[in-house]
Design a protein around this motif. Structure first.
Motif, PDB file in Angstrom:
ATOM      1  N   MET A  47       4.794   4.374 -13.067  1.00 15.82           N
ATOM      2  CA  MET A  47       4.445   5.770 -13.392  1.00 15.82           C
ATOM      3  C   MET A  47       4.766   6.321 -14.737  1.00 15.82           C
ATOM      4  O   MET A  47       4.080   6.731 -15.466  1.00 15.82           O
ATOM      5  CB  MET A  47       5.303   6.518 -12.225  1.00 15.82           C
ATOM      6  CG  MET A  47       5.029   6.581 -10.811  1.00 15.82           C
ATOM      7  SD  MET A  47       5.937   7.316  -9.780  1.00 15.82           S
ATOM      8  CE  MET A  47       7.136   6.266  -9.255  1.00 15.82           C
ATOM      9  N   ARG A  53       1.683   1.894  -3.540  1.00 13.68           N
ATOM     10  CA  ARG A  53       0.808   2.429  -4.427  1.00 13.68           C
ATOM     11  C   ARG A  53       0.772   3.895  -4.003  1.00 13.68           C
ATOM     12  O   ARG A  53       0.325   4.748  -4.829  1.00 13.68           O
ATOM     13  CB  ARG A  53      -0.471   1.637  -4.182  1.00 13.68           C
ATOM     14  CG  ARG A  53      -0.567   0.285  -4.768  1.00 13.68           C
ATOM     15  CD  ARG A  53      -1.903  -0.223  -4.812  1.00 13.68           C
ATOM     16  NE  ARG A  53      -2.133  -0.796  -3.327  1.00 13.68           N
ATOM     17  CZ  ARG A  53      -2.051  -2.060  -3.116  1.00 13.68           C
ATOM     18  NH1 ARG A  53      -1.431  -2.816  -4.100  1.00 13.68           N
ATOM     19  NH2 ARG A  53      -2.442  -2.492  -1.743  1.00 13.68           N
ATOM     20  N   ALA A  54       0.960   4.082  -2.962  1.00 12.03           N
ATOM     21  CA  ALA A  54       0.793   5.791  -2.457  1.00 12.03           C
ATOM     22  C   ALA A  54       1.945   6.587  -3.038  1.00 12.03           C
ATOM     23  O   ALA A  54       1.600   7.560  -3.442  1.00 12.03           O
ATOM     24  CB  ALA A  54       0.846   5.987  -0.861  1.00 12.03           C
ATOM     25  N   GLU A 106       0.921  -1.161  -0.043  1.00 10.34           N
ATOM     26  CA  GLU A 106       0.086  -0.163   0.032  1.00 10.34           C
ATOM     27  C   GLU A 106       0.804   1.256  -0.066  1.00 10.34           C
ATOM     28  O   GLU A 106       0.605   2.236  -0.527  1.00 10.34           O
ATOM     29  CB  GLU A 106      -0.981   0.033   1.129  1.00 10.34           C
ATOM     30  CG  GLU A 106      -1.740   1.097   1.371  1.00 10.34           C
ATOM     31  CD  GLU A 106      -2.717   1.549  -0.036  1.00 10.34           C
ATOM     32  OE1 GLU A 106      -2.825   2.564  -0.361  1.00 10.34           O
ATOM     33  OE2 GLU A 106      -3.138   0.548  -0.509  1.00 10.34           O
ATOM     34  N   LEU A 163       2.638  10.076  -9.807  1.00 11.04           N
ATOM     35  CA  LEU A 163       1.911  10.709 -10.798  1.00 11.04           C
ATOM     36  C   LEU A 163       1.300  12.015 -10.684  1.00 11.04           C
ATOM     37  O   LEU A 163       0.923  12.621 -11.834  1.00 11.04           O
ATOM     38  CB  LEU A 163       0.549   9.739 -10.992  1.00 11.04           C
ATOM     39  CG  LEU A 163       1.121   8.204 -11.402  1.00 11.04           C
ATOM     40  CD1 LEU A 163      -0.202   7.269 -11.188  1.00 11.04           C
ATOM     41  CD2 LEU A 163       1.712   8.411 -12.824  1.00 11.04           C
ATOM     42  N   GLY A 164       1.053  12.685  -9.628  1.00 10.80           N
ATOM     43  CA  GLY A 164       0.556  13.962  -9.225  1.00 10.80           C
ATOM     44  C   GLY A 164       1.596  14.809  -9.931  1.00 10.80           C
ATOM     45  O   GLY A 164       1.248  16.027 -10.410  1.00 10.80           O
ATOM     46  N   VAL A 170       3.231   5.592  -5.753  1.00 13.32           N
ATOM     47  CA  VAL A 170       3.056   5.891  -7.081  1.00 13.32           C
ATOM     48  C   VAL A 170       2.031   7.053  -7.661  1.00 13.32           C
ATOM     49  O   VAL A 170       2.325   7.806  -8.377  1.00 13.32           O
ATOM     50  CB  VAL A 170       2.326   4.698  -7.972  1.00 13.32           C
ATOM     51  CG1 VAL A 170       1.996   4.834  -9.312  1.00 13.32           C
ATOM     52  CG2 VAL A 170       3.560   3.563  -7.938  1.00 13.32           C
ATOM     53  N   ARG A 171       0.948   7.109  -6.813  1.00 14.70           N
ATOM     54  CA  ARG A 171       0.046   8.537  -6.606  1.00 14.70           C
ATOM     55  C   ARG A 171       0.755   9.735  -6.659  1.00 14.70           C
ATOM     56  O   ARG A 171       0.329  10.541  -7.324  1.00 14.70           O
ATOM     57  CB  ARG A 171      -0.981   8.160  -5.734  1.00 14.70           C
ATOM     58  CG  ARG A 171      -2.181   6.910  -6.001  1.00 14.70           C
ATOM     59  CD  ARG A 171      -3.269   6.992  -4.870  1.00 14.70           C
ATOM     60  NE  ARG A 171      -2.945   6.799  -3.474  1.00 14.70           N
ATOM     61  CZ  ARG A 171      -2.785   5.794  -2.926  1.00 14.70           C
ATOM     62  NH1 ARG A 171      -3.255   4.707  -3.494  1.00 14.70           N
ATOM     63  NH2 ARG A 171      -2.530   5.856  -1.528  1.00 14.70           N
ATOM     64  N   GLU A 172       1.631   9.653  -5.455  1.00 12.73           N
ATOM     65  CA  GLU A 172       2.380  11.021  -5.240  1.00 12.73           C
ATOM     66  C   GLU A 172       3.150  11.266  -6.762  1.00 12.73           C
ATOM     67  O   GLU A 172       3.240  12.405  -6.929  1.00 12.73           O
ATOM     68  CB  GLU A 172       3.026  10.812  -4.175  1.00 12.73           C
ATOM     69  CG  GLU A 172       2.572  10.671  -2.801  1.00 12.73           C
ATOM     70  CD  GLU A 172       1.807  11.891  -2.532  1.00 12.73           C
ATOM     71  OE1 GLU A 172       1.888  13.202  -3.158  1.00 12.73           O
ATOM     72  OE2 GLU A 172       1.048  12.230  -1.439  1.00 12.73           O
ATOM     73  N   HIS A 183      -0.427  -2.758 -16.232  1.00 10.82           N
ATOM     74  CA  HIS A 183      -0.851  -3.704 -15.129  1.00 10.82           C
ATOM     75  C   HIS A 183      -0.329  -4.964 -15.279  1.00 10.82           C
ATOM     76  O   HIS A 183      -0.426  -6.071 -14.547  1.00 10.82           O
ATOM     77  CB  HIS A 183      -2.149  -3.864 -14.829  1.00 10.82           C
ATOM     78  CG  HIS A 183      -3.056  -2.648 -14.398  1.00 10.82           C
ATOM     79  ND1 HIS A 183      -2.645  -2.070 -13.345  1.00 10.82           N
ATOM     80  CD2 HIS A 183      -3.819  -1.665 -15.191  1.00 10.82           C
ATOM     81  CE1 HIS A 183      -3.546  -0.957 -13.237  1.00 10.82           C
ATOM     82  NE2 HIS A 183      -4.170  -0.652 -14.445  1.00 10.82           N
ATOM     83  N   THR A 189       1.992   4.477 -17.064  1.00 17.00           N
ATOM     84  CA  THR A 189       0.324   5.389 -16.661  1.00 17.00           C
ATOM     85  C   THR A 189       0.690   6.753 -17.125  1.00 17.00           C
ATOM     86  O   THR A 189      -0.589   7.297 -17.728  1.00 17.00           O
ATOM     87  CB  THR A 189       0.466   5.207 -15.161  1.00 17.00           C
ATOM     88  OG1 THR A 189       0.488   3.792 -14.891  1.00 17.00           O
ATOM     89  CG2 THR A 189      -1.033   5.709 -14.587  1.00 17.00           C
TER      90      THR A 189
END
Length: 240
Positions: free
Chosen positions: A138, A98-99, A95, A105-106, A101-103, A188, A141
Motif C-alpha cells: 500500500m 489482495r482485497a 485473495e 488504497l481506497g 490492499v484494495r480497501e 511487485h 503503490t
C-alpha cells in the motif's frame, strides 16, 4: 457523523479522562494528505485509544470477525465498527489479502489516514512479531509516508481474554514518517516489499522497546494454543 460523535463527545473524552494517555510525537502525523499509521497491536483497546488522541480521522482495516459475530452482541459490535467507519478484512488466504490492499488504497486515494497493524493480529504475549507485507504494498503503490506508532502499556491494561481494561499508565508514541519514494515502481518485487516491511517493524520496535520475534504472530499463537490443548488432553502425571 457517528465517528465524530464517538471521538469528540462519547468515547474519546472518557478514554482520555480515565487513562490519561501520555502522547509523544503527535506532530509527526501529517496534518493533511494520505498517510499510513502502522502500529503494534497489543490489546483490543488499541482500536479506541489511538483514534482518540489523533487530531485527524483515521480508518482502520479491522478483522472481519468483528462484523460477523452471532447474537445481539455480534450485531451491536458490527454496527459499532461500521458506524465508526472501519473496514472489515477477511484474513484467510491470498485473495483476502489482495482485497484488504484494495480497501486500504481506497482510503489513501481519498487523502485520508489509514491505520494498520502489520503483524496481522494481536500479540498474545506482548512481544512484537514479523510484519506482513501488505503495508509495504500500500505504501509503495499509493506513494505515501508511513508513520510508525507504538502502544505501550495496553497489553498490561487489557491482555487477551480480559473483557474490561485495567486503569494503568498508557503511552502512545509516534515516530518520524518513513519515506519509501526510493522504491517507487517496485511494489511487485518481493525482496523490496520484505525490506520495506522490516524497516517499518524496526521503527515500531525502536519506539516500543518490545522483544522482537522474527516469525508471524498467527503461527506462534496457533502453536501455543495447540500445545495448551495437548496439555489439557494429556496432563502430566506426578512422579513418585
Amino acid at each position: 457523523m457517528f465517528y465524530h460523535l464517538l471521538k469528540h463527545v462519547l468515547l474519546g473524552p472518557l478514554l482520555r479522562l480515565v487513562f490519561r494517555p501520555r502522547i509523544e510525537g503527535l506532530d509527526q502525523v501529517p496534518t493533511s494528505g494520505a498517510a499510513i499509521v502502522a502500529g503494534n497491536h497489543l490489546s483490543f483497546s488499541d482500536h479506541f485509544l489511538m483514534p482518540a488522541v489523533l487530531r485527524r480521522r483515521i480508518t482502520f482495516l479491522a478483522k472481519a470477525e468483528y462484523f460477523t459475530g452471532p447474537g445481539l452482541k455480534g450485531r451491536l459490535t458490527a454496527a459499532f465498527f461500521r458506524s465508526a467507519g472501519q473496514i472489515p478484512v477477511d484474513r484467510s488466504g491470498k485473495e483476502a489479502g489482495r482485497a484488504a490492499v484494495r480497501e486500504g488504497l481506497g482510503v489513501l486515494g481519498r487523502d485520508e489516514l489509514l491505520g494498520i497493524y502489520p503483524e496481522g493480529t494481536r500479540s498474545h504475549d506482548g512481544r512484537l512479531y514479523k510484519g506482513k507485507v501488505g503495508v509495504a504494498v500500500m505504501a509503495l503503490t499509493a506513494g505515501v509516508p508511513v508513520v510508525p506508532c507504538a502502544m505501550i502499556g495496553t497489553f498490561e491494561a487489557q491482555p487477551p481474554g480480559r473483557r474490561l481494561p485495567r486503569v494503568r499508565p498508557i503511552t502512545i508514541r509516534f515516530g518520524a514518517p518513513l519515506d519509501f519514494s526510493r522504491y517507487a515502481g517496485l511494489e511487485h518485487e518481493k525482496t523490496v516489499l520484505r525490506a520495506v516491511t522490516d524497516e517499518i517493524m524496526y521503527a515500531i520496535l525502536a519506539l516500543s522497546g518490545q522483544e522482537y520475534v522474527d516469525r508471524y504472530a498467527a503461527e506462534v499463537k496457533a502453536e501455543a494454543e495447540e500445545a495448551g490443548a495437548r496439555g489439557r488432553r494429556f496432563p502430566r502425571m506426578p512422579l513418585g
